[in-house]
Design a protein around this motif. Structure first.
Motif, short mmCIF file in Angstrom:
data_model
loop_
_atom_site.label_atom_id
_atom_site.label_comp_id
_atom_site.label_asym_id
_atom_site.label_seq_id
_atom_site.Cartn_x
_atom_site.Cartn_y
_atom_site.Cartn_z
N PRO A 1 4.76 -8.54 11.53
CA PRO A 1 4.15 -9.12 10.17
C PRO A 1 2.59 -8.93 9.72
O PRO A 1 2.44 -8.64 8.95
CB PRO A 1 4.72 -10.72 10.42
N ASP A 2 1.78 -8.61 10.77
CA ASP A 2 0.41 -8.33 10.46
C ASP A 2 0.03 -6.99 10.62
O ASP A 2 -0.93 -6.46 10.91
CB ASP A 2 -0.33 -9.28 11.52
N ASN B 1 -2.68 -4.17 4.56
CA ASN B 1 -2.55 -5.05 5.57
C ASN B 1 -1.07 -6.02 5.20
O ASN B 1 -0.77 -6.09 4.07
CB ASN B 1 -3.46 -6.19 5.40
N GLY B 2 -0.21 -6.09 6.26
CA GLY B 2 0.92 -6.81 6.13
C GLY B 2 2.35 -6.11 6.02
O GLY B 2 2.06 -4.94 5.21
N GLU C 1 5.06 -6.18 4.12
CA GLU C 1 5.55 -5.78 2.90
C GLU C 1 4.77 -4.79 2.21
O GLU C 1 5.51 -3.94 1.58
CB GLU C 1 5.80 -7.12 1.98
N LYS C 2 3.60 -4.98 2.30
CA LYS C 2 2.70 -4.06 1.45
C LYS C 2 2.64 -2.68 1.99
O LYS C 2 2.93 -1.64 1.66
CB LYS C 2 1.32 -4.55 1.35
#
Length: 306
Positions: A208-209, A228-229, A231-232
């Motif tokens: 996730p991170d 960051n992240g 989804e991105k």
């Protein structure tokens, strides 16, 4: 630099200075690379080290290996200070130059961690002197007196710098040591996901991170800031690879002692994507597209800590 000034790769004769330099060449390159993050600059440092070494009276040198490491460290520190100014003008994110390494490097946990993209990026946050002290002490187990001679500090000052640098690195370095088999398994899953281009499946292998750092050097397109992240990062990868109208192939490779993917566009190497793996998920992606940094990505570079 003339031919005669070039640091030798192999010993052409029985000259003691040449024999000693060649015997420790891989070690000296590793020292310089870990301090600089650049193979090209590390090679220049070896040239400078050789020029100084051939002028030394060997009869006066008690420990030739230590003496060579000291010269290399001093030259690397000088170059590191100059490079810090160069990096300030660098376009976008700066990543270390990826080195293709032999499979057995991954089995040497100490060496693999010390040259990993993740740790090399942490070392970028140290001052030049802190980095030199940390590399010499923590990676190559150099004595404080020897380090002091290399960085022009007192042994007491070096101890303080080493403690400060170690605390800084420990707070930022990956905490989990992952086996080579686990890394390869995650790499295979990640490769399949990139080839299918399915964003949802990609999310299944990303932490996730997760963070993604890409380096195009102003020559190739890359994200100017860290992504960051999960989804991105997934959108960035699927969007970037999906936009290309040229055939893309992705193949597993081993750079800096860890899992990576070589991305080819129409048969030509376009970039190296190194990764950090923790808990069977990708927590860091380091995508080097700057062609000036890909010269060591297809031919193995021998590295050693001894």
């Amino acid at each position: 630099m003339s031919e005669h000034a070039t640091a030798p790769d192999t010993a052409p004769d029985t000259d003691p200075a040449t024999e000693t330099f060649v015997a420790h060449r891989n070690l000296l390159f590793t020292v310089a690379y870990e301090m600089l993050g650049s193979a090209a600059d590390a090679e220049d440092v070896l040239q400078e080290t050789w020029l100084r070494w051939v002028k030394v009276d060997l009869a006066q040198v008690r420990d030739q290996r230590a003496y060579l490491v000291r010269i290399t460290a001093r030259q690397s520190l000088n170059r590191l200070r100059a490079m810090s100014r160069r990096k300030e003008a660098y376009v976008g994110q700066w990543l270390p130059e990826p080195l293709l390494t032999a499979p057995d490097v991954a089995e040497d946990v100490e060496l693999a961690e010390s040259i990993s993209m993740a740790l090399m990026l942490v070392l970028e946050t140290l001052s030049p002197t802190e980095r030199a002290v940390f590399v010499l002490r923590e990676v190559f187990e150099t004595g404080y007196d020897e380090i002091a001679a290399a960085v022009d500090k007192s042994p007491a000052a070096v101890r303080q710098i080493a403690h400060r640098a170690r605390r800084h690195v420990d707070a930022r370095r990956p905490r989990q040591v992952v086996s080579a088999d686990e890394s390869r398994a995650v790499l295979a899953s990640f490769q399949r996901v990139l080839e299918t281009g399915d964003p949802q499946t990609l999310l299944d292998v990303l932490a996730p991170d997760v963070v993604l750092v890409s380096d195009g050097g102003g020559i190739k397109q890359a994200a100017l800031r860290q992504v960051n992240g999960a989804e991105k990062v997934a959108r960035f990868l699927v969007g970037g690879l999906g936009k290309s109208k040229i055939p893309i192939t992705v193949a597993p490779t081993m750079v800096n002692g860890g899992p990576a993917l070589a991305v080819h566009l129409d048969g030509e190497l376009d970039g190296i994507m190194a990764m950090r793996v923790e808990n069977a998920l990708v927590t860091g992606l380091y995508y080097v597209r700057n062609p000036e940094k890909l010269t060591r990505a297809e031919t193995e570079t021998p590295l050693t800590l001894r």
